[in-house]
Each structure stands twice: as structure tokens, then as C-alpha cells.
Write an enzyme that holds these catalytic residues in place. Sequence first.
Site, PDB file in Angstrom:
ATOM      1  N   ARG A 118      36.990  -0.341  -1.354  1.00 11.26           N
ATOM      2  CA  ARG A 118      37.223  -0.175   0.072  1.00 11.26           C
ATOM      3  C   ARG A 118      36.499   1.066   0.588  1.00 11.26           C
ATOM      4  O   ARG A 118      36.359   2.048  -0.116  1.00 11.26           O
ATOM      5  CB  ARG A 118      38.712  -0.081   0.373  1.00 11.26           C
TER       6      ARG A 118
ATOM      7  N   ASP B  86      41.169   3.817   2.700  1.00 17.87           N
ATOM      8  CA  ASP B  86      42.533   3.323   2.603  1.00 17.87           C
ATOM      9  C   ASP B  86      43.449   4.452   3.062  1.00 17.87           C
ATOM     10  O   ASP B  86      43.333   5.579   2.576  1.00 17.87           O
ATOM     11  CB  ASP B  86      42.842   2.953   1.149  1.00 17.87           C
TER      12      ASP B  86
ATOM     13  N   ARG C 278      36.903  -0.891   6.910  1.00 11.02           N
ATOM     14  CA  ARG C 278      37.773  -1.452   5.864  1.00 11.02           C
ATOM     15  C   ARG C 278      37.835  -2.967   5.993  1.00 11.02           C
ATOM     16  O   ARG C 278      38.122  -3.498   7.058  1.00 11.02           O
ATOM     17  CB  ARG C 278      39.184  -0.855   5.981  1.00 11.02           C
TER      18      ARG C 278
ATOM     19  N   ASP D 138      47.495   5.331   3.509  1.00 15.98           N
ATOM     20  CA  ASP D 138      48.858   4.895   3.216  1.00 15.98           C
ATOM     21  C   ASP D 138      49.846   5.924   3.731  1.00 15.98           C
ATOM     22  O   ASP D 138      49.763   7.106   3.380  1.00 15.98           O
ATOM     23  CB  ASP D 138      49.070   4.747   1.699  1.00 15.98           C
TER      24      ASP D 138
END
Length: 181
Positions: A100, A103, A91, A105
Amino acid sequence: MNAHQTSDPSEAYIALGANLGDREATLLSAIQLLDQQDQVKVLRCSDLYETEPVGYVDQPSFINMAITVETSLPPDELLVLMLDIEHRLGRIRDIRWGPRTVDLDLLWYEGVEMNTEQLILPHPRMAERAFVLVPLSDVVSSQSGPIYTFVQTALERLDERDGIQRWKTCNWPDASALSEN
């Protein structure tokens, strides 16, 4: 020292996305790297969804998914681990909402509310994003407590679900959305 000895595990929900390289392989690698940690166990894995980019739209489509983990790490330490995995999987953060390799989260951590420079829980924009809510709905059940009600309410309020379609079933061997441990 094993953190399981000092604290009870908590359930957390993580959104994953990728739009560069072998998207599926990268997402599965991220899940595996999380699960290999002594303090993290992946419990459930959503289907994979292909989604159109949001924000910066001049980029390839994403594959998005969500997982449920059980962890004895506090939220800030789980975030550090997730950022390390992103870095290990290539990343690079140069364009906000840009392309990307991966990712990760942290969306929800067993009802914890926090607002620091590094981490806001629950994730402040998850209720606005079909690419988060649809996979997340795969891994929360009515037994999941407040996150279930949150996701169901947010999905009902969501105006648009265009641009997201089920791409394939998660074939990560240890955790499918249908398995309840």
C-alpha cells in the site's frame, strides 16, 4: 462551523505505514494533510521504523510510525477523514495486508471503547504488533494516562521484536516525539 466551538478536544493515536513509492514522503504528506484540518492538530510524531511485512509477506518492507493528535472530531468522523487521506494519497485496497502507498489506523481515542462495522476502539490487534507498539511507545508518555500503561504492558508481553528497526528520526517540523506542547 468550527467543531472546536462545540466540543472539547480529545487525544487520539494513529499508526501510519507505507511500503510503495516514496514511503517517507507519503507518510509526511499524510501527517500534513491531517494537521491542515481545523479540527485536528498533530502533537507528537514517532521515529520512522522499517519493518518486515506481516500476513502477506511477498511485498516490500514497510516504514511505520505513530502520531498523537488532538481533535474535536468524534472517532467515526476522524476515521472518515483518515480514509479520505488514504484515498487522496493513492491507497488501493485489493489484497488483505498487501502492499500500500499508505495505511492510517486509528488505534486509541482518549479511552473511548466502541465496536461498529466501521471502527473498533481500541484497535483490536495493536497489542500483538511490534510495528505498531514500538512507534506508539515513542509518542505516549506517563502523562498520557491509560494508553501509556496499555503500551508498556503490551511491549513487555510481546515475544518478538524481530523485523523492526529504527530507520530515521521524524523530520516533520512541527511535532517530534521529544517535544511536549
